[in-house]
Enzyme design. Structure first.
Site, short mmCIF file in Angstrom:
data_model
loop_
_atom_site.label_atom_id
_atom_site.label_comp_id
_atom_site.label_asym_id
_atom_site.label_seq_id
_atom_site.Cartn_x
_atom_site.Cartn_y
_atom_site.Cartn_z
N SER A 141 0.87 -1.18 0.00
CA SER A 141 0.00 0.00 0.00
C SER A 141 0.90 1.22 0.00
O SER A 141 1.81 1.33 0.84
CB SER A 141 -0.91 -0.02 1.24
OG SER A 141 -1.94 0.91 1.08
N GLU A 142 0.67 2.14 -0.94
CA GLU A 142 1.69 3.16 -1.21
C GLU A 142 1.87 4.20 -0.11
O GLU A 142 2.79 5.00 -0.16
CB GLU A 142 1.46 3.82 -2.58
CG GLU A 142 0.18 4.60 -2.74
CD GLU A 142 -0.93 3.77 -3.35
OE1 GLU A 142 -0.90 2.52 -3.22
OE2 GLU A 142 -1.85 4.37 -3.94
N ASN A 143 1.00 4.21 0.90
CA ASN A 143 1.26 5.11 2.03
C ASN A 143 2.36 4.58 2.93
O ASN A 143 2.73 5.23 3.90
CB ASN A 143 -0.04 5.35 2.82
CG ASN A 143 -0.64 4.08 3.37
OD1 ASN A 143 -0.70 3.06 2.67
ND2 ASN A 143 -1.06 4.10 4.60
N GLY A 144 2.89 3.37 2.61
CA GLY A 144 4.07 2.91 3.35
C GLY A 144 3.89 1.61 4.08
O GLY A 144 4.31 1.48 5.24
N SER A 192 8.44 3.93 0.03
CA SER A 192 7.36 3.25 -0.67
C SER A 192 7.43 3.49 -2.17
O SER A 192 7.26 2.56 -2.97
CB SER A 192 6.02 3.75 -0.12
OG SER A 192 4.96 3.08 -0.74
#
Lengths: 233, 218
Positions: B46-49, B88
């Site tokens: 998930s690209e928020n980390g 990320s």
């Protein structure tokens, strides 16, 4: 405050020096890991014409959204905005300017800014409106665009724990943009849930070393949830 | 019959491989997580980390500091890791994610994708989509084949502002599985009960139709 001790006594002191027209870099993703008390302090200071660099702009009544109420923000540099009606209204009426920036490019602009890299090439955004007016150069047969890094007059950061020297640890995905924001402020202000004595945090677990941090304050946090999704136990 | 949202997710899930790191976009792509084949290990990014995203939490597990890129509360699975947004997108841009699944408004025969901006409507932003399409080699776009009033979304040239140029090779619509090769769509599979003629009629961009187009089974 003496030596490496970064702790300040009040939110007034934490944001002292912030003035009209300044650029503020803020950590947070949605409402997760946002420096909510530092944002509230900016609202109390009534400074105006701010440029805010943040992935999002909060919601109506919470997070950076509260700075829209008194029209304190002139420009947002963000990847995704408009979760708030007030934002939409000010944008459509031309009171607010938005520079939409791809999320990874935004993170890298902060990282590079803090690391002394003035610009970098990325394939992200080539062939899209983001590339307009930007230098294009081919590497390994693929076109890339030149993106400039960002530094702020202030950076406002939300951590979990810090020691008095400003070594910060983030909790879960509340990390997000906070470590990059912390490096990119001329004055970096960090608020945390708990301040401990130097030596209490494991040096191998520090996310943001204290060298980046100028002011540190302990606060209490509402931590509002934007999309509350649960499954039955 | 056009594919349901669940069938689209099931068809995408057949592209998963054991040991894949996968980024699933918001909406139908998210459903793919429900159909990971038994015995296969896949890790969701998930690209928020977050790498190793788990299901939604129970009320007891609910934690405001634990969200996905759709800002939904989630959990982590054993072996998960959490990191900054810069880290990320280093994974994403650096081509370390094995499969990316995301939605779109339009795709064209050059592999261009438009998914974030409709001029004249309020533009909320691209989020991480431009980084995802620029960084990933293996992307599946899921979308409806045509708009509600029948206009094709598979075009000779995208009409909307792009999210990325020349980066899409695989498209799954509610009617068909298509791949983009040498400036043309190639029809690979059709939804159960959907005729080749219907797909041809609803595809505006150049389309190669092989002699035999297998029907998907579920």
């Amino acid at each position: 405050m003496a030596g490496f001790d970064k702790v300040v006594g009040s939110y007034e002191e934490a944001m002292a020096g912030l003035d009209n027209g300044m650029t503020v870099i803020a950590g947070g993703f949605g409402l997760c890991g946002i420096p909510e008390n530092l944002i509230a302090q900016i609202k109390r200071m009534r400074v105006r014409d701010l440029t805010i660099v943040s992935n999002n702009c909060g919601i109506d009544g919470f997070g950076l959204g509260i700075l829209l109420e008194d029209k304190q923000i002139r420009k947002m540099i963000s990847s995704y905005v408009g979760e708030n009606a007030l934002f939409e209204k000010q944008l459509l009426e031309g009171e607010l300017e938005v520079e939409l920036t791809p999320q990874g490019t935004l993170a890298e602009k902060m990282r590079a800014g803090g690391a002394g890299i003035p610009a970098f090439y990325t394939a992200t955004g080539y062939g899209t409106p983001v590339a307009e007016g930007k230098e294009v150069r081919e590497f390994n047969g693929r076109p890339h665009i030149l993106e400039q890094s960002i530094r702020g007059d202030f950076a406002i950061v939300k951590g979990w724990k810090a020691d008095r020297y400003g070594n910060v640890v983030y909790r879960h995905t509340a990390q997000n943009f906070n470590p990059m924001a912390a490096t990119a402020g001329k004055i970096t202000v960090v608020e945390v849930e708990e301040i401990v004595e130097p030596g209490e945090l494991d040096p191998t677990q520090i996310h943001t070393p204290g060298i980046y941090v100028d002011r540190l304050i302990q606060g209490s946090f509402e931590k509002r949830i934007e999309q509350r999704t649960v499954r039955s136990a | 019959m056009a594919l349901s949202r669940e069938q689209i997710a099931k068809r995408v899930a057949r592209e998963l491989k054991d040991g894949y790191y996968v980024n699933l976009g918001i909406g139908i792509p998210t459903l793919v997580a429900n159909y990971v084949p038994e015995g296969m290990e896949v890790m969701l990014q998930s690209e928020n980390g977050l790498l190793g995203m788990g299901p939604f939490p129970t009320e007891a597990e609910l934690d405001a500091d634990m969200i996905n890129a759709g800002k939904q509360t989630v959990t982590t699975l054993p072996g998960a890791s959490i990191f900054s947004s810069a880290e990320s997108f280093a994974m994403i841009r650096g081509g370390h994610v094995d499969l990316t699944v995301l939605g779109a408004f339009e795709v064209d025969v050059q592999g261009n994708i438009a998914s974030w901006m409709i001029p004249g409507k309020l533009v909320k932003g691209m989020g991480g989509a431009m980084d995802l399409v620029a960084g990933a080699d293996n992307i599946i776009v899921t979308m409806t084949h045509a708009s509600k009033n029948g206009e094709s979304k598979l075009l000779e040239q995208c009409t909307l502002p792009l999210t990325g140029a020349g980066c899409i090779k695989k498209v799954l619509t509610d009617l068909a599985w298509l791949e983009i090769e040498n400036g043309t769509f190639v029809l690979k599979e059709r939804a159960p009960g959907v005729s080749v003629e219907e797909i041809v009629a609803k595809t505006a961009g150049r389309l190669v139709v092989p002699d035999h187009v297998p029907e998907m089974t579920f």
